[in-house]
Design an enzyme around this catalytic site. Structure first.
Site, PDB file in Angstrom:
ATOM      1  N   GLU A  37       0.871  -1.169   0.000  1.00  0.00           N
ATOM      2  CA  GLU A  37       0.000   0.000   0.000  1.00  0.00           C
ATOM      3  C   GLU A  37       0.911   1.224   0.000  1.00  0.00           C
ATOM      4  O   GLU A  37       1.810   1.307   0.836  1.00  0.00           O
ATOM      5  CB  GLU A  37      -0.893   0.032   1.242  1.00  0.00           C
ATOM      6  CG  GLU A  37      -1.824   1.233   1.231  1.00  0.00           C
ATOM      7  CD  GLU A  37      -2.612   1.456   2.522  1.00  0.00           C
ATOM      8  OE1 GLU A  37      -2.265   0.847   3.553  1.00  0.00           O
ATOM      9  OE2 GLU A  37      -3.580   2.245   2.480  1.00  0.00           O
ATOM     10  N   ARG A 262       6.234 -13.298   9.012  1.00  0.00           N
ATOM     11  CA  ARG A 262       7.094 -12.165   8.715  1.00  0.00           C
ATOM     12  C   ARG A 262       8.348 -12.291   9.572  1.00  0.00           C
ATOM     13  O   ARG A 262       8.385 -13.031  10.545  1.00  0.00           O
ATOM     14  CB  ARG A 262       6.371 -10.848   8.976  1.00  0.00           C
ATOM     15  CG  ARG A 262       5.635 -10.814  10.296  1.00  0.00           C
ATOM     16  CD  ARG A 262       5.096  -9.443  10.667  1.00  0.00           C
ATOM     17  NE  ARG A 262       4.918  -8.551   9.549  1.00  0.00           N
ATOM     18  CZ  ARG A 262       3.815  -7.823   9.322  1.00  0.00           C
ATOM     19  NH1 ARG A 262       2.800  -7.918  10.128  1.00  0.00           N
ATOM     20  NH2 ARG A 262       3.753  -7.009   8.316  1.00  0.00           N
ATOM     21  N   LYS A 272       5.183   0.673  11.267  1.00  0.00           N
ATOM     22  CA  LYS A 272       5.135   1.970  10.594  1.00  0.00           C
ATOM     23  C   LYS A 272       4.815   3.082  11.595  1.00  0.00           C
ATOM     24  O   LYS A 272       5.366   4.171  11.543  1.00  0.00           O
ATOM     25  CB  LYS A 272       4.075   1.915   9.490  1.00  0.00           C
ATOM     26  CG  LYS A 272       4.284   2.947   8.412  1.00  0.00           C
ATOM     27  CD  LYS A 272       3.460   2.639   7.178  1.00  0.00           C
ATOM     28  CE  LYS A 272       4.042   1.502   6.364  1.00  0.00           C
ATOM     29  NZ  LYS A 272       3.218   1.159   5.197  1.00  0.00           N
TER      30      LYS A 272
END
Length: 566
Positions: A37, A262, A272
């Site tokens: 994104e 991950r 983030k």
RNA sequence: CGGGCCGUAGCUCAAUCGGCGGAGCGGCCGGCUUUGAACCGGCAGGUUGCGGGUUCAACUCCCGCCGGCCCGGCCA
């Protein structure tokens, strides 16, 4: 068995792909995708997904698409799209013609949504967000049906069209899939497919005011692009039944979603939100501060992209939660740099050495090997004269036996130059050593052993005082002192208390060998015996070159000292 | 006794269809060296989460526990 054979070259995703190919579930070639994104900069965490998706496509002779997943216009910016593309290319991957945007599919997605409504599989809900949340039930209790759930399909079709036409304000209406409000999987309790958002989109402008949710858009986008394998992280496992539901109800190309864990790395954060905190509160100078785990920062720091790719290859792929030691990454960085980095000499903390028996005014050029690991790298000339700088820590007045470097009466080799012997120590009023008087042995030119068979244990790097270039050097270290920076330290409730006070040390009086005046941006050099450094293109000025330390060399001596001290 | 996923060396991963549990990183010791780097050699480190079961044989298959992670956005 050789070393190469024992490397983890296979993992469960490859096994699935092999099965799928073998049983004809999909036709070769393999098609994967990396779907960020565009709402921020790419960081170390993203690179695992990039390496897996692009790497697998390459390994199977397939293709990997880049898809910007731009379904939420209020968070996305063109700036991020540009950054993401640059970062992926830097890592060494190429999507060729296959650059796509979820927004390219908005019309198709809309048409399919209408089809689902007509089939009685979706409906327009007019409840508020809060009402929907309450009716969803909890983890242990089923949800309840919306009062709008059974409205006629024609009514929903009409309402959906009017939503699209802009008749309704944000939040007033949503399109929901009609699945199962009692499902133990919350994602199946009539998930929202579309919301009204009167926001301008970076690519579609004001064409749309209804935007698809991730769950509705993602699988269909994969399907449109004929992605054979959609590889994503573990938290989407619960979404897979919904992913498959849409594809099945629509009867479209059946992409297979496979989830992997991950990669978390010690001493680094990849959230983030937290990275944003570091930037906003000024704990770092920006998204490209060399201490950040963003790709733009690692590039500025001098990390070789191959090291990151190697790192993920070495680490492997599995489904279990993990916390990889940052030492593994650092090992990959050093391995790559050792193979490729041109060697240079630089003195970080200069101590003047005067060679008393060297002919006054004389200068010579010494041949220095550019990279002992790479014969093709050749040699360069480095000027030498009677006044030099050596590293202050390479001299000790009262040296222990294990100290191989310079000390009063001791002899060492100056790399690629001469052997010198310390004859006298000069100090100022405060007792600080300001200069060393040494003699050299002309028979050791090039650093070679003298004919008398004398031995010397230490080799020092040096820079000619007459020819040196001044520079600023920034010594970077881990940003945090805690393995898991997100957990506040004892007695604190603020994770930022894990910030290290030693993550940046600036040296302003560094002496470089003259060839470094022409250092190339984008090249990481090894300053021999010191570490790896690269020119900082953004802060270097005409008067003062600035170098960033990428990483230290392994330092057995420092380790020995540390052990003694502790 | 909501659902899903996951437990193998300090870390990350291997281990053919059930057949003597290995590697890389890290650690330690030694060798070599014109970078105390690199390189080379060696060592330590495991009740395969626990308990049962099936089997000549279980990390692997079955059952039961325990532990960890994820899920109740009109974010992705």
């Amino acid at each position: 068995m050789t070393q190469a054979d024992t490397k983890p070259t296979t993992h469960f995703i490859k096994a699935f792909i092999d099965e799928d190919l073998a049983c004809g579930r999909f036709d070769a070639p393999l098609v994967t995708r990396f779907p960020p994104e565009p709402n921020g900069y790419l960081h170390l965490g993203h690179t695992k997904a990039i390496c897996i998706n692009f790497g697998l496509a390459k390994a199977y002779g397939g293709t990997c698409h880049l898809r910007l997943d731009d379904t939420n216009p209020i968070k996305e910016k063109q700036e991020y799209i540009d950054g993401i593309k640059q970062d992926i290319r830097w890592l060494g991957f190429d999507w060729g013609e296959h650059e796509y945007y979820t927004s390219d599919y908005f019309q198709q997605l809309y048409n399919w949504a209408v089809k689902l409504i007509q089939a009685g599989k979706a409906y327009i809900d007019e409840q508020t967000a809060e009402q929907i949340r309450e009716a969803r039930g909890t983890l242990t209790t089923p949800g309840t049906h919306s009062p709008f759930r059974d409205r006629p399909a024609a009514e929903s079709v009409d309402l959906f069209a009017r939503m699209k036409a802009g008749e309704f304000p944000d939040g007033s209406h949503v399109l929901r899939a009609k699945i199962d409000m009692a499902s133990p999987n919350l994602n199946l309790r009539d998930p929202v497919m579309y919301r009204v958002l009167h926001a301008s989109h970076p690519r579609t402008g004001d064409t749309w005011c209804v935007y698809p949710m991730y769950d509705y858009a993602h699988g269909q986008s994969d399907s449109i692009e004929k992605i054979t394998h959609s590889l994503c992280s573990l938290e989407f496992e619960d979404h897979r039944p919904l992913y498959d539901w849409f594809i099945s109800e629509l009867g479209i190309f059946p992409t297979r979603q496979i989830e992997f864990a991950r990669g978390n790395i010690t001493y680094t954060v990849t959230s983030k939100r937290k990275l944003m905190e570091l930037v906003d509160q000024g704990h770092v100078t920006g998204w490209d501060d060399p201490r950040m785990p963003t790709l733009t920062a690692m590039r500025r720091r001098g990390y070789p992209p191959n090291a990151i790719v190697d790192f993920w290859e070495t680490v492997g792929v599995a489904k279990r939660e993990n916390n990889i030691e940052v030492a593994m990454l650092e090992h990959c960085v050093r391995t790559e740099l050792n193979k490729t980095a041109p060697r240079r000499m630089a003195v970080l903390d200069p101590l003047k050495v005067v060679i008393t028996n060297y002919p006054e005014g004389q200068t010579e050029e010494m041949d220095c090997i550019n990279n002992p690991e790479d014969p093709d790298a050749g040699t360069r000339k480095v000027p030498f004269c009677g006044e030099l700088y050596i590293e202050r820590e390479d001299f000790m007045e009262d040296a222990p036996k294990k100290f191989f470097r310079l000390a009063p009466g001791k002899e060492v080799r100056l790399r690629s130059a001469y052997w010198i012997k310390c004859e006298e120590v000069i100090k100022d009023d405060t007792g600080k050593i300001t200069e060393l008087r040494c003699t050299y042995d002309p028979q050791t030119r090039g650093g070679n052993n003298p004919p008398d068979g004398r031995k010397v244990k230490g080799t020092l790097h040096w820079v000619s005082a007459q020819h040196a270039t001044n520079a600023q050097v920034r010594l970077y270290d881990h940003l945090f002192t805690a393995e898991d920076p997100t957990t506040p330290p004892k007695g604190s409730d603020n994770w930022l208390d894990n910030l290290s006070s030693d993550s940046l040390k600036t040296l302003d009086h560094v002496k470089l060998e003259p060839s470094l005046a022409d250092a190339e941006a984008g090249v990481t050099y090894q300053f021999e015996r010191v570490g790896y450094f690269c020119l900082d293109a953004t802060d270097t000025t005409a008067d003062l070159p600035v170098f960033n330390r990428t990483i230290t060399l392994k330092d057995a001596w420092a380790k020995m000292q540390k052990k003694k001290g502790g």
